[in-house]
Design a protein around this motif. Structure first.
Motif, PDB file in Angstrom:
ATOM      1  N   GLY A 160       3.581 -10.143  -1.217  1.00  0.00           N
ATOM      2  CA  GLY A 160       2.444 -11.050  -1.157  1.00  0.00           C
ATOM      3  C   GLY A 160       2.212 -11.613   0.234  1.00  0.00           C
ATOM      4  N   GLY A 161       3.289 -11.765   1.003  1.00  0.00           N
ATOM      5  CA  GLY A 161       3.168 -12.317   2.347  1.00  0.00           C
ATOM      6  C   GLY A 161       2.581 -11.378   3.371  1.00  0.00           C
ATOM      7  N   VAL A 162       2.457 -10.094   3.022  1.00  0.00           N
ATOM      8  CA  VAL A 162       1.915  -9.144   3.998  1.00  0.00           C
ATOM      9  C   VAL A 162       0.439  -9.406   4.267  1.00  0.00           C
ATOM     10  CG1 VAL A 162       3.554  -7.342   3.358  1.00  0.00           C
ATOM     11  CG2 VAL A 162       1.343  -7.433   2.213  1.00  0.00           C
ATOM     12  N   ILE A 163      -0.227 -10.164   3.417  1.00  0.00           N
ATOM     13  CA  ILE A 163      -1.666 -10.391   3.590  1.00  0.00           C
ATOM     14  C   ILE A 163      -1.956 -11.021   4.939  1.00  0.00           C
ATOM     15  CG2 ILE A 163      -3.648 -11.676   2.704  1.00  0.00           C
ATOM     16  CD1 ILE A 163      -2.576 -11.294  -0.086  1.00  0.00           C
ATOM     17  N   VAL A 164      -1.228 -12.090   5.277  1.00  0.00           N
ATOM     18  CA  VAL A 164      -1.461 -12.777   6.546  1.00  0.00           C
ATOM     19  C   VAL A 164      -1.079 -11.884   7.716  1.00  0.00           C
ATOM     20  CG1 VAL A 164      -0.797 -14.749   7.955  1.00  0.00           C
ATOM     21  CG2 VAL A 164      -1.141 -15.041   5.501  1.00  0.00           C
ATOM     22  N   THR A 165       0.087 -11.249   7.631  1.00  0.00           N
ATOM     23  CA  THR A 165       0.564 -10.428   8.745  1.00  0.00           C
ATOM     24  C   THR A 165      -0.342  -9.235   8.984  1.00  0.00           C
ATOM     25  OG1 THR A 165       2.833 -11.085   8.225  1.00  0.00           O
ATOM     26  CG2 THR A 165       2.545  -9.160   9.642  1.00  0.00           C
ATOM     27  N   GLU A 166      -0.767  -8.557   7.922  1.00  0.00           N
ATOM     28  CA  GLU A 166      -1.648  -7.407   8.087  1.00  0.00           C
ATOM     29  C   GLU A 166      -2.992  -7.813   8.678  1.00  0.00           C
ATOM     30  OE1 GLU A 166       0.073  -4.514   4.522  1.00  0.00           O
ATOM     31  OE2 GLU A 166      -1.980  -5.267   4.445  1.00  0.00           O
ATOM     32  N   THR A 167      -3.446  -9.016   8.363  1.00  0.00           N
ATOM     33  CA  THR A 167      -4.710  -9.488   8.921  1.00  0.00           C
ATOM     34  C   THR A 167      -4.581  -9.771  10.411  1.00  0.00           C
ATOM     35  OG1 THR A 167      -5.300 -10.465   6.782  1.00  0.00           O
ATOM     36  CG2 THR A 167      -6.508 -11.227   8.716  1.00  0.00           C
ATOM     37  N   ALA A 218      -4.142  -6.355  12.180  1.00  0.00           N
ATOM     38  CA  ALA A 218      -5.062  -5.293  11.743  1.00  0.00           C
ATOM     39  C   ALA A 218      -4.287  -4.103  11.185  1.00  0.00           C
ATOM     40  CB  ALA A 218      -5.966  -4.859  12.901  1.00  0.00           C
ATOM     41  N   TRP A 219      -3.269  -4.392  10.402  1.00  0.00           N
ATOM     42  CA  TRP A 219      -2.451  -3.336   9.804  1.00  0.00           C
ATOM     43  C   TRP A 219      -3.181  -2.802   8.574  1.00  0.00           C
ATOM     44  CZ3 TRP A 219       1.848  -1.008  11.551  1.00  0.00           C
ATOM     45  CH2 TRP A 219       2.595  -0.226  10.652  1.00  0.00           C
ATOM     46  N   PRO A 220      -3.380  -1.493   8.468  1.00  0.00           N
ATOM     47  CA  PRO A 220      -4.230  -0.944   7.394  1.00  0.00           C
ATOM     48  C   PRO A 220      -3.522  -0.848   6.048  1.00  0.00           C
ATOM     49  CG  PRO A 220      -3.382   0.839   8.752  1.00  0.00           C
ATOM     50  CD  PRO A 220      -2.894  -0.440   9.387  1.00  0.00           C
ATOM     51  N   GLY A 221      -3.133  -1.978   5.501  1.00  0.00           N
ATOM     52  CA  GLY A 221      -2.404  -1.995   4.240  1.00  0.00           C
ATOM     53  C   GLY A 221      -3.177  -2.689   3.135  1.00  0.00           C
ATOM     54  N   VAL A 222      -2.483  -2.946   2.030  1.00  0.00           N
ATOM     55  CA  VAL A 222      -3.101  -3.560   0.863  1.00  0.00           C
ATOM     56  C   VAL A 222      -3.523  -4.999   1.161  1.00  0.00           C
ATOM     57  CG1 VAL A 222      -2.730  -4.218  -1.544  1.00  0.00           C
ATOM     58  CG2 VAL A 222      -1.784  -2.072  -0.689  1.00  0.00           C
ATOM     59  N   GLY A 223      -2.737  -5.709   1.965  1.00  0.00           N
ATOM     60  CA  GLY A 223      -3.066  -7.087   2.288  1.00  0.00           C
ATOM     61  C   GLY A 223      -4.381  -7.211   3.023  1.00  0.00           C
ATOM     62  N   ILE A 238      -8.097  -9.022   1.897  1.00  0.00           N
ATOM     63  CA  ILE A 238      -8.922  -9.953   2.673  1.00  0.00           C
ATOM     64  C   ILE A 238     -10.344  -9.422   2.806  1.00  0.00           C
ATOM     65  CG2 ILE A 238      -9.238 -10.976   4.950  1.00  0.00           C
ATOM     66  CD1 ILE A 238      -7.085 -12.320   3.340  1.00  0.00           C
ATOM     67  N   GLN A 239     -10.478  -8.138   3.111  1.00  0.00           N
ATOM     68  CA  GLN A 239     -11.809  -7.549   3.223  1.00  0.00           C
ATOM     69  C   GLN A 239     -12.564  -7.634   1.907  1.00  0.00           C
ATOM     70  OE1 GLN A 239     -10.703  -3.625   4.524  1.00  0.00           O
ATOM     71  NE2 GLN A 239     -10.738  -4.166   6.708  1.00  0.00           N
ATOM     72  N   ALA A 240     -11.857  -7.413   0.797  1.00  0.00           N
ATOM     73  CA  ALA A 240     -12.509  -7.466  -0.511  1.00  0.00           C
ATOM     74  C   ALA A 240     -12.925  -8.897  -0.864  1.00  0.00           C
ATOM     75  CB  ALA A 240     -11.566  -6.913  -1.576  1.00  0.00           C
ATOM     76  N   SER A 293      -0.901  -4.449  19.987  1.00  0.00           N
ATOM     77  CA  SER A 293      -1.097  -5.651  19.167  1.00  0.00           C
ATOM     78  C   SER A 293      -1.727  -5.350  17.811  1.00  0.00           C
ATOM     79  CB  SER A 293      -1.981  -6.655  19.911  1.00  0.00           C
ATOM     80  OG  SER A 293      -3.249  -6.075  20.205  1.00  0.00           O
ATOM     81  N   THR A 294      -2.410  -4.222  17.674  1.00  0.00           N
ATOM     82  CA  THR A 294      -3.078  -3.899  16.416  1.00  0.00           C
ATOM     83  C   THR A 294      -2.914  -2.423  16.097  1.00  0.00           C
ATOM     84  OG1 THR A 294      -5.173  -3.465  17.551  1.00  0.00           O
ATOM     85  CG2 THR A 294      -4.826  -5.697  16.717  1.00  0.00           C
ATOM     86  N   GLY A 295      -3.261  -2.080  14.855  1.00  0.00           N
ATOM     87  CA  GLY A 295      -3.254  -0.682  14.448  1.00  0.00           C
ATOM     88  C   GLY A 295      -1.909  -0.227  13.926  1.00  0.00           C
ATOM     89  N   SER A 296      -1.815   1.083  13.644  1.00  0.00           N
ATOM     90  CA  SER A 296      -0.588   1.669  13.120  1.00  0.00           C
ATOM     91  C   SER A 296      -0.508   3.121  13.574  1.00  0.00           C
ATOM     92  CB  SER A 296      -0.576   1.602  11.586  1.00  0.00           C
ATOM     93  OG  SER A 296      -1.630   2.393  11.057  1.00  0.00           O
TER      94      SER A 296
END
Length: 305
Positions: free
Chosen positions: A243-250, A253-258, A262-264, A163-166
């Protein structure tokens, strides 16, 4: 074509400047980062030293001019949280985001185009109604809902996928299919509608009158021309996709720019937020430019002026 590209890039400069102004001002409305990074009982001297170290003690106008001058050199400053250049953090996370975006793009094209062709060819059949229903549902349901639902079904209940990670292709399946849900539906619907319009054209009827087989007419005449708006839509959607990767990566927990964005935002890390927002804006502008150029190359009726 070179002159057209140069003019389009010049036209985008005012937009990029407005984006710079917006992301500079809006990030400062979230609060004072000093309150987040220093203890509550920190002395006023420590707070002032933190502001001086990060340039937050200067007037806002001066901060903006310094910020703009640095951006022109590709420098967004150091992250307040990680104490590393913001651009380096973005570049470090970029491969994971590109991997997710390209996998999503591939799924949308490989599945969406054949589904749209089949739906148009078997119009008003059970297959057509099924494809139209699924695509309407895919565009109506928010991405984060798909993500949570897929985690519950395939990770919690069935225990088929992480479910999480890469790191492996199995980690990529759920985020890519979740992010592809909306774009896949759009590609399918555009392919179906344009193909239905194309097969009514005179040159398609002429090809049939010459005795060509139905599949030859469909693939070599109708589909080739119907693909032009689909390719344009795919190029346009790539900027939206980034731009839509922000929600999906959150969600995954995908370690990408999105996820970095959110962390920033939570940490009020101005330099990182500004770098990510500006990066996504540039990608969106370039995808629009690419869409125009691809359309002109595929359709000889279009002239670049």
């Amino acid at each position: 074509m070179l002159g057209y590209v140069i003019r389009r890039i010049l036209y985008t400069l005012p937009s990029l400047f407005c984006i710079l102004v917006a992301c500079f001002l809006l990030t400062r409305l979230s609060g004072d980062p000093v309150d987040l990074f220093l203890p509550i009982d920190a002395s006023e001297e420590a707070r002032q030293a933190f502001r001086e170290q990060n340039g937050l003690d200067r007037p806002v106008v001066e901060q903006f001019f310094v910020f703009t001058e640095r951006v022109m050199r590709g420098d967004f400053g150091n992250s307040l949280r990680f104490q590393e250049p913001a651009v380096d953090l973005l570049v470090e996370r970029l491969p994971a985001t590109l991997e997710l975006a390209l996998a999503t793009l591939a799924l949308s094209v490989i599945i969406g185009i054949p589904a749209g062709i089949a739906s148009a060819y078997f119009r008003n059949s059970p297959l057509d109604f099924t494809v139209r229903g699924v695509t309407a549902f895919g565009q109506a349901v928010p991405t984060f809902y798909w993500g949570i639902l897929s985690i519950i079904i395939f990770s919690v209940w069935l225990r088929w996928l992480p479910s999480t990670g890469s790191g492996t292709i199995w980690h990529l399946i759920l985020p890519a299919t979740t992010l592809a849900s909306t774009m896949l539906a759009l590609v399918t619907r555009v392919m179906r509608s344009t193909l239905l319009e194309t097969i009514r054209q005179d040159y398609v009827r002429t090809a049939r009158a010459k005795g060509l087989g139905e599949m030859a007419v469909l693939l070599h005449h109708a589909v080739r021309n119907a693909l032009i708006p689909v390719v344009t839509i795919v190029a346009l959607q790539f900027g939206v996709l980034m731009g839509g990767v922000i929600v999906t990566e959150t969600v995954f927990a995908w370690p990408g720019v999105g996820r970095l964005a959110i962390q920033a935002i939570y940490a009020r890390d101005y330099p990182v937020v500004q770098a990510v927002v500006f990066f996504f804006a540039v990608i969106f502008v370039l995808s629009n430019l690419a869409a125009d150029l691809i359309h002109a190359v595929l359709d000889p009726r279009v002239r670049l002026r």
